[in-house]
Design an enzyme around this catalytic site. Structure first.
Site, PDB file in Angstrom:
ATOM      1  N   LYS A 214      -4.904  10.236 129.367  1.00 38.10           N
ATOM      2  CA  LYS A 214      -3.974  10.943 128.484  1.00 38.10           C
ATOM      3  C   LYS A 214      -3.218  11.999 129.284  1.00 38.10           C
ATOM      4  CE  LYS A 214      -4.126  14.008 124.530  1.00 38.10           C
ATOM      5  NZ  LYS A 214      -4.956  14.840 123.712  1.00 38.10           N
TER       6      LYS A 214
ATOM      7  N   LYS B 121      -8.009  13.603 131.069  1.00 41.66           N
ATOM      8  CA  LYS B 121      -6.991  14.264 130.247  1.00 41.66           C
ATOM      9  C   LYS B 121      -6.321  15.339 131.099  1.00 41.66           C
ATOM     10  CE  LYS B 121      -6.209  16.976 126.099  1.00 41.66           C
ATOM     11  NZ  LYS B 121      -6.680  17.313 124.759  1.00 41.66           N
TER      12      LYS B 121
ATOM     13  N   LYS C  84      -3.953  25.473 129.602  1.00 44.87           N
ATOM     14  CA  LYS C  84      -5.282  24.837 129.571  1.00 44.87           C
ATOM     15  C   LYS C  84      -5.686  24.318 130.944  1.00 44.87           C
ATOM     16  CE  LYS C  84      -4.928  23.728 124.622  1.00 44.87           C
ATOM     17  NZ  LYS C  84      -5.259  22.766 123.541  1.00 44.87           N
TER      18      LYS C  84
HETATM   19  C1  PBG Z   1      -6.583  19.137 121.811  1.00 46.46           C
HETATM   20  C2  PBG Z   1      -5.795  17.899 121.723  1.00 46.46           C
HETATM   21  C3  PBG Z   1      -4.486  17.789 122.155  1.00 46.46           C
HETATM   22  C4  PBG Z   1      -4.080  16.493 121.879  1.00 46.46           C
HETATM   23  C5  PBG Z   1      -5.146  15.827 121.286  1.00 46.46           C
HETATM   24  N1  PBG Z   1      -6.227  16.710 121.210  1.00 46.46           N
HETATM   25  C6  PBG Z   1      -3.563  18.803 122.713  1.00 46.46           C
HETATM   26  C7  PBG Z   1      -4.014  19.699 123.763  1.00 46.46           C
HETATM   27  O1  PBG Z   1      -4.892  19.369 124.559  1.00 46.46           O
HETATM   28  O2  PBG Z   1      -3.458  20.784 123.801  1.00 46.46           O
HETATM   29  C8  PBG Z   1      -2.709  15.985 122.183  1.00 46.46           C
HETATM   30  C9  PBG Z   1      -2.234  14.792 121.461  1.00 46.46           C
HETATM   31  C10 PBG Z   1      -0.763  14.624 121.485  1.00 46.46           C
HETATM   32  O3  PBG Z   1      -0.017  15.356 122.162  1.00 46.46           O
HETATM   33  O4  PBG Z   1      -0.309  13.715 120.787  1.00 46.46           O
HETATM   34  N2  PBG Z   1      -7.943  19.029 121.680  1.00 46.46           N
END
Ligand code: PBG
Length: 331
Positions: free
Chosen positions: A256, A202, A225
């Site tokens: 992701k 991610k 983050k």
């Molecule tokens: C946070 C989380 C995020 C998404 C899924 N879980 C955002 C982030 O990491 O700030 C993003 C999903 C999306 O943008 O559709 N735990």
């Protein structure tokens, strides 16, 4: 009918593109509703169950609305939904205790969906950001995101979700050691059959913006983050993370965001040959939907974008287009 020898072409690729039947016959990759996991935003804040302005066509739903969506998923042959809570800001604290409240939004929604449509798999988000007053996925002390303390909190959260009937846990936080800790705790608690789909690779991405609006985390988040999510420049690290999470007990892995990271999807699938998913995230949805609504591209981009994930080796896709795409595929 003189024919020049120069016109003898052995490799005429157009022969097999001539008719729909021939094209169908040699299609290499197929997309179906069975490839989709449909993310749902749930809320019980009065008046919040409305369309998200940065995600046209996507609304937050009440628990009852989430059950109706799961029923729609069943009708459309979408095998799974994934729950994300828009938590009442009054319940967000630095300790994030609402995350493992058995009666929090997500846990009520899991129970309601499993009672009404048990055949639809319910995936959850295991991360603290929807419950954290500072918007981070981890506990924060003196501006530092704490790893091991966060893992303990995530394990508590995961166990309660499993107790409520979740089929798939989706740790999306990127703390180190969380898969092993969760797997160990699940085994000890007798939850031997709860699957983990690890958000293994991610990236720290600006494509998550609309999601943070949807769960109400945008205003809260201080900083970025980047100390836990991956650097978009890295690929070898993604492969090491996938290897690590599989070793720790993940059943499936995720890359992701999606479309800008299809090279990573392909490498993960080739290197490990395990169930590999990608998340077509909120910013990708917003870009495609925004361009469609403006008439700048045809809505054919929806299925084309999803097919690209399959071609890149993905077994499935988390996508906000799930119901729309399933309906198109059914036509
Ligand atoms: C946070 C989380 C995020 C998404 C899924 N879980 C955002 C982030 O990491 O700030 C993003 C999903 C999306 O943008 O559709 N735990």
């Amino acid at each position: 009918m003189a024919q020049s020898p120069n016109l003898f072409i052995a490799q005429r690729f157009r022969r097999l593109r001539r008719t729909p039947a021939l094209r169908e016959l040699v299609t290499e990759t197929r997309l179906s509703a069975a490839d989709f996991i449909w993310p749902l935003f749930v809320t019980d804040v009065a008046g919040a169950d409305v369309e998200i302005s940065s995600m046209p066509g996507v609304s937050r739903r009440t628990v009852e609305g989430a059950v109706r969506a799961a029923e729609e998923a069943a009708r459309l042959n979408i095998p799974a939904v994934c729950l994300f809570p828009y938590t009442d800001p009054a319940l967000k604290t630095p300790a994030c205790a609402e995350a493992w409240n058995p009666d929090n939004l997500t846990n009520r929604a899991i129970r309601a969906i499993k009672a009404a449509v048990p055949e639809v798999a319910v995936m959850t988000d295991v991360a603290l950001d929807p419950y954290n007053s500072n918007g981070h996925d981890g506990l924060v002390r003196d501006g530092v995101i704490l790893n091991d303390e966060t893992v303990e909190a995530l394990v508590r959260m995961a166990l309660v979700q499993a107790d409520c009937g979740a089929d798939i846990l989706g740790p999306s936080d990127m703390m180190d050691g969380r898969i092993g800790a969760m797997r160990d705790a699940l085994e000890r608690a007798g939850h031997k059959d709860v699957a983990i789909l690890s958000y293994a690779a991610k990236y720290a991405s600006a494509f998550y913006g609309p999601f943070r609006d949807a769960v109400g985390a945008s205003g809260a988040l201080k900083g970025d983050k980047k100390t836990y999510q991956m650097n978009p420049a890295n690929r070898a690290e993604a492969l090491r993370l996938v290897a690590r999470d599989l070793d720790e007990g993940a059943d499936m892995v995720m890359v992701k965001p999606g479309m800008p990271y299809l090279d990573i999807c392909r490498e993960v699938k080739d290197a490990f040959n395990v169930p590999t998913f990608a998340y077509q995230v909120s910013g990708e949805y917003a870009m495609l939907k925004g361009a469609i609504l403006n008439g700048w591209v045809k809505d054919d981009v929806v299925l084309e974008s999803l097919l690209a994930f399959k071609r890149a080796g993905c077994d499935g896709i988390l996508t906000y287009f799930a119901p729309e795409a399933a309906r198109r595929l059914g036509r």
